[in-house]
Design an enzyme around this catalytic site. Structure first.
Site, PDB file in Angstrom:
ATOM      1  N   SER A 195       0.837  -1.209   0.000  1.00 47.44           N
ATOM      2  CA  SER A 195       0.000   0.000   0.000  1.00 47.44           C
ATOM      3  C   SER A 195       0.874   1.263   0.000  1.00 47.44           C
ATOM      4  O   SER A 195       1.833   1.373   0.775  1.00 47.44           O
ATOM      5  CB  SER A 195      -0.907   0.020   1.225  1.00 47.44           C
ATOM      6  OG  SER A 195      -1.559   1.265   1.298  1.00 47.44           O
ATOM      7  N   GLY A 207      -4.851   6.650 -13.849  1.00 49.96           N
ATOM      8  CA  GLY A 207      -5.466   6.274 -12.574  1.00 49.96           C
ATOM      9  C   GLY A 207      -4.861   6.906 -11.333  1.00 49.96           C
ATOM     10  O   GLY A 207      -5.461   6.873 -10.256  1.00 49.96           O
ATOM     11  N   THR A 241      -9.268  -1.135   2.651  1.00 48.01           N
ATOM     12  CA  THR A 241      -9.046  -1.552   1.270  1.00 48.01           C
ATOM     13  C   THR A 241      -9.360  -3.031   1.111  1.00 48.01           C
ATOM     14  O   THR A 241      -9.864  -3.677   2.048  1.00 48.01           O
ATOM     15  CB  THR A 241      -7.621  -1.137   0.809  1.00 48.01           C
ATOM     16  OG1 THR A 241      -7.520  -1.369  -0.599  1.00 48.01           O
ATOM     17  CG2 THR A 241      -6.516  -1.883   1.538  1.00 48.01           C
ATOM     18  N   ASP A 275     -13.691   6.967  -2.922  1.00 47.89           N
ATOM     19  CA  ASP A 275     -13.168   6.478  -4.214  1.00 47.89           C
ATOM     20  C   ASP A 275     -13.847   7.166  -5.404  1.00 47.89           C
ATOM     21  O   ASP A 275     -13.174   7.636  -6.332  1.00 47.89           O
ATOM     22  CB  ASP A 275     -13.386   4.965  -4.352  1.00 47.89           C
ATOM     23  CG  ASP A 275     -12.365   4.152  -3.573  1.00 47.89           C
ATOM     24  OD1 ASP A 275     -11.246   4.647  -3.339  1.00 47.89           O
ATOM     25  OD2 ASP A 275     -12.690   3.006  -3.200  1.00 47.89           O
ATOM     26  N   GLY A 303     -16.079  -3.359  -7.090  1.00 48.34           N
ATOM     27  CA  GLY A 303     -16.203  -2.336  -6.058  1.00 48.34           C
ATOM     28  C   GLY A 303     -15.873  -0.936  -6.557  1.00 48.34           C
ATOM     29  O   GLY A 303     -16.611   0.017  -6.276  1.00 48.34           O
ATOM     30  N   ALA A 317     -17.504  -4.215 -13.203  1.00 51.16           N
ATOM     31  CA  ALA A 317     -18.660  -3.911 -12.329  1.00 51.16           C
ATOM     32  C   ALA A 317     -18.335  -4.287 -10.889  1.00 51.16           C
ATOM     33  O   ALA A 317     -19.210  -4.677 -10.139  1.00 51.16           O
ATOM     34  CB  ALA A 317     -19.884  -4.670 -12.827  1.00 51.16           C
ATOM     35  N   LYS A 326     -13.830  -3.675   2.169  1.00 49.43           N
ATOM     36  CA  LYS A 326     -14.647  -2.454   1.988  1.00 49.43           C
ATOM     37  C   LYS A 326     -16.144  -2.690   2.194  1.00 49.43           C
ATOM     38  O   LYS A 326     -16.843  -1.804   2.663  1.00 49.43           O
ATOM     39  CB  LYS A 326     -14.436  -1.882   0.577  1.00 49.43           C
ATOM     40  CG  LYS A 326     -13.088  -1.217   0.377  1.00 49.43           C
ATOM     41  CD  LYS A 326     -12.990  -0.581  -0.994  1.00 49.43           C
ATOM     42  CE  LYS A 326     -11.610  -0.039  -1.248  1.00 49.43           C
ATOM     43  NZ  LYS A 326     -11.458   0.645  -2.524  1.00 49.43           N
ATOM     44  N   ASN A 385     -14.488   3.213   2.345  1.00 45.80           N
ATOM     45  CA  ASN A 385     -13.017   3.138   2.273  1.00 45.80           C
ATOM     46  C   ASN A 385     -12.361   4.059   3.292  1.00 45.80           C
ATOM     47  O   ASN A 385     -11.142   4.108   3.368  1.00 45.80           O
ATOM     48  CB  ASN A 385     -12.506   3.445   0.861  1.00 45.80           C
ATOM     49  CG  ASN A 385     -12.510   4.922   0.555  1.00 45.80           C
ATOM     50  OD1 ASN A 385     -13.302   5.683   1.108  1.00 45.80           O
ATOM     51  ND2 ASN A 385     -11.633   5.345  -0.339  1.00 45.80           N
ATOM     52  N   ARG A 420     -17.364  -8.770 -17.600  1.00 44.05           N
ATOM     53  CA  ARG A 420     -17.131 -10.164 -17.994  1.00 44.05           C
ATOM     54  C   ARG A 420     -18.268 -11.046 -17.500  1.00 44.05           C
ATOM     55  O   ARG A 420     -18.794 -11.866 -18.246  1.00 44.05           O
ATOM     56  CB  ARG A 420     -15.783 -10.602 -17.403  1.00 44.05           C
ATOM     57  CG  ARG A 420     -15.453 -12.041 -17.576  1.00 44.05           C
ATOM     58  CD  ARG A 420     -14.117 -12.347 -16.972  1.00 44.05           C
ATOM     59  NE  ARG A 420     -14.117 -12.198 -15.504  1.00 44.05           N
ATOM     60  CZ  ARG A 420     -13.073 -12.483 -14.739  1.00 44.05           C
ATOM     61  NH1 ARG A 420     -11.955 -12.929 -15.289  1.00 44.05           N
ATOM     62  NH2 ARG A 420     -13.135 -12.335 -13.429  1.00 44.05           N
TER      63      ARG A 420
HETATM   64  P1  NAP Z   1     -13.118  -6.001  -7.773  1.00 43.55           P
HETATM   65  O1  NAP Z   1     -14.210  -5.538  -6.880  1.00 43.55           O
HETATM   66  O2  NAP Z   1     -12.481  -7.323  -7.542  1.00 43.55           O
HETATM   67  O3  NAP Z   1     -13.683  -5.945  -9.285  1.00 43.55           O
HETATM   68  C1  NAP Z   1     -12.884  -6.365 -10.373  1.00 43.55           C
HETATM   69  C2  NAP Z   1     -13.658  -6.179 -11.679  1.00 43.55           C
HETATM   70  O4  NAP Z   1     -12.759  -6.482 -12.754  1.00 43.55           O
HETATM   71  C3  NAP Z   1     -14.867  -7.103 -11.816  1.00 43.55           C
HETATM   72  O5  NAP Z   1     -15.846  -6.436 -12.576  1.00 43.55           O
HETATM   73  C4  NAP Z   1     -14.279  -8.289 -12.603  1.00 43.55           C
HETATM   74  O6  NAP Z   1     -15.229  -8.950 -13.411  1.00 43.55           O
HETATM   75  C5  NAP Z   1     -13.302  -7.563 -13.508  1.00 43.55           C
HETATM   76  N1  NAP Z   1     -12.207  -8.447 -13.912  1.00 43.55           N
HETATM   77  C6  NAP Z   1     -11.246  -8.976 -13.112  1.00 43.55           C
HETATM   78  N2  NAP Z   1     -10.418  -9.745 -13.842  1.00 43.55           N
HETATM   79  C7  NAP Z   1     -10.876  -9.702 -15.127  1.00 43.55           C
HETATM   80  C8  NAP Z   1     -10.454 -10.300 -16.340  1.00 43.55           C
HETATM   81  N3  NAP Z   1      -9.367 -11.088 -16.387  1.00 43.55           N
HETATM   82  N4  NAP Z   1     -11.153 -10.033 -17.468  1.00 43.55           N
HETATM   83  C9  NAP Z   1     -12.243  -9.239 -17.428  1.00 43.55           C
HETATM   84  N5  NAP Z   1     -12.708  -8.642 -16.303  1.00 43.55           N
HETATM   85  C10 NAP Z   1     -12.015  -8.876 -15.164  1.00 43.55           C
HETATM   86  O7  NAP Z   1     -11.889  -4.946  -7.752  1.00 43.55           O
HETATM   87  P2  NAP Z   1     -11.952  -3.363  -7.526  1.00 43.55           P
HETATM   88  O8  NAP Z   1     -11.813  -3.058  -6.089  1.00 43.55           O
HETATM   89  O9  NAP Z   1     -13.128  -2.831  -8.270  1.00 43.55           O
HETATM   90  O10 NAP Z   1     -10.593  -2.908  -8.217  1.00 43.55           O
HETATM   91  C11 NAP Z   1     -10.392  -3.034  -9.609  1.00 43.55           C
HETATM   92  C12 NAP Z   1      -9.071  -2.386 -10.018  1.00 43.55           C
HETATM   93  O11 NAP Z   1      -9.117  -0.995  -9.760  1.00 43.55           O
HETATM   94  C13 NAP Z   1      -7.842  -2.912  -9.272  1.00 43.55           C
HETATM   95  O12 NAP Z   1      -6.801  -3.040 -10.201  1.00 43.55           O
HETATM   96  C14 NAP Z   1      -7.530  -1.823  -8.280  1.00 43.55           C
HETATM   97  O13 NAP Z   1      -6.150  -1.773  -7.977  1.00 43.55           O
HETATM   98  C15 NAP Z   1      -7.956  -0.591  -9.068  1.00 43.55           C
HETATM   99  N6  NAP Z   1      -8.326   0.521  -8.177  1.00 43.55           N
HETATM  100  C16 NAP Z   1      -7.703   1.716  -8.363  1.00 43.55           C
HETATM  101  C17 NAP Z   1      -8.042   2.767  -7.542  1.00 43.55           C
HETATM  102  C18 NAP Z   1      -7.335   4.088  -7.716  1.00 43.55           C
HETATM  103  O14 NAP Z   1      -7.323   4.852  -6.748  1.00 43.55           O
HETATM  104  N7  NAP Z   1      -6.809   4.406  -8.883  1.00 43.55           N
HETATM  105  C19 NAP Z   1      -9.026   2.629  -6.562  1.00 43.55           C
HETATM  106  C20 NAP Z   1      -9.682   1.388  -6.424  1.00 43.55           C
HETATM  107  C21 NAP Z   1      -9.312   0.324  -7.260  1.00 43.55           C
HETATM  108  P3  NAP Z   1     -16.101 -10.212 -12.881  1.00 43.55           P
HETATM  109  O15 NAP Z   1     -17.323  -9.610 -12.230  1.00 43.55           O
HETATM  110  O16 NAP Z   1     -16.418 -10.971 -14.109  1.00 43.55           O
HETATM  111  O17 NAP Z   1     -15.237 -10.965 -11.907  1.00 43.55           O
END
Ligand code: NAP
Length: 295
Positions: free
Chosen positions: A22, A258, A69, A110, A138, A136, A73, A94, A160
């Site tokens: 982190s 990002g 995180t 976020d 978090g 779709a 969350k 968060n 997906r």
């Molecule tokens: P999450 O709740 O696990 O959601 C992941 C999403 O990505 C789901 O919709 C999942 O689809 C999809 N996904 C994962 N692997 C995939 C693949 N191989 N092909 C197609 N779709 C895929 O995660 P999250 O918390 O939303 O975080 C997602 C990303 O955003 C992470 O990389 C995180 O580091 C980044 N992030 C960045 C910030 C920032 O401040 N810039 C803040 C938060 C998060 P399914 O529903 O089909 O599983």
């Protein structure tokens, strides 16, 4: 506050699992230092099965506030005393602060962080935009709620797992109804490539982890026929410019990285923690130095 006007040291932190990588401690401690505050921010590695105990410990130890995180969350919500209205609509927090009455209150910074960074860096008029959210999970949920709150008339979700896109669309429809908005939410079947020409979308947002270090060559979706007024945005910030963004930029689109979301979600959390305006430039620089050092 001490008799000489200086602040008493306070303890803040972030809980997650794993938490070792982190960048929040580095960013928040730099912000405290920049404002001459004697506070400290620490990373706590909390296993899912220890979450409830960890929250009770935060209360007993008098931790003043903490970020939350992956993977806590959503699951943390039943263990805190109050949840802000937007965070309740998102279904995730968060940022948690201890109020003067000793209650734990949760927020979600976020989505607000994403929108602030997007508008600042691209000048987009959200009331005239139609985002396609890729993913779709978090992060997508919090971003979608704030896009609606900021006036987007249409949002489309492609994920997906189609059922999760539909679930998110239903959740957003409830938000639209509750807030009496005129916006519409649509769902698009997942596809690995998409021609941008003749589509209604003006903004493409990758919210999946695809393209994140070390798998930097992977694209969430291949976009082609991009026109110059299209904005392509990626919430992945390691690498700072993902392959998805590099390819969009090469086709002439405006890109949005990002890192800004990460900085602003932390800055808004900082504001909740200490009721002071966060030193954004200091926070951005310390994280940038770290990420560029690792290149
Ligand atoms: P999450 O709740 O696990 O959601 C992941 C999403 O990505 C789901 O919709 C999942 O689809 C999809 N996904 C994962 N692997 C995939 C693949 N191989 N092909 C197609 N779709 C895929 O995660 P999250 O918390 O939303 O975080 C997602 C990303 O955003 C992470 O990389 C995180 O580091 C980044 N992030 C960045 C910030 C920032 O401040 N810039 C803040 C938060 C998060 P399914 O529903 O089909 O599983």
């Amino acid at each position: 506050m001490k008799a000489d006007g200086r602040e008493n040291p306070r303890l803040f932190g972030v809980i997650g699992h794993p938490i070792g990588h982190s960048l929040s401690p580095m960013m928040q401690n730099a912000a405290f230092n920049a404002l001459g505050l004697p506070h400290h921010y620490h990373a706590f590695d909390v296993l899912p099965e220890h979450l409830e105990t960890a929250i009770q410990s935060m209360r007993v130890l008098g931790i003043n506030g903490f970020n939350v995180t992956i993977p806590h969350k959503e699951k943390i919500m039943p263990f805190i005393d109050k949840v802000d209205e937007e965070a309740a609509s998102i279904g995730a927090v968060n940022t948690i602060i201890r109020t003067n009455e000793g209650k734990l209150k949760g927020y979600n910074t976020d989505g607000a962080g994403y929108v602030q960074s997007l508008v600042d860096e691209t000048g987009v008029q959200l009331v005239e935009s139609h985002p396609l959210l890729i993913g779709a999970g978090g992060a997508a949920k919090s971003i979608a709620v704030y896009l609606l709150k900021s006036g987007c008339p249409h949002i489309t979700i492609a994920n997906r797992t189609l059922s999760k896109a539909k679930q998110l669309a239903e959740q957003l429809d409830r938000y639209i109804e509750k807030k009496d908005l005129l916006s519409h939410v649509h769902v698009l079947e997942w596809s690995d490539s998409l021609s941008v020409k003749d589509q209604p979308y003006t903004l493409f947002i990758n919210t999946t982890p695809k393209g994140m270090w070390p798998h930097t060559d992977v694209l969430p979706v291949t976009l082609y026929n991009i026109e110059s007024d299209i904005i392509v945005s990626d919430i992945v910030y390691n690498p700072l410019k993902t392959t998805f963004l590099e390819q969009a930029e090469a086709q002439g689109s405006i890109i949005h990285q990002g890192l800004g979301m990460f900085i602003y979600q932390g800055a808004f959390a900082f504001d909740y923690f200490v009721q002071k305006k966060a030193p954004i430039d200091v926070m951005r620089q310390v994280v940038l130095n770290h990420l560029q050092r690792d290149v």
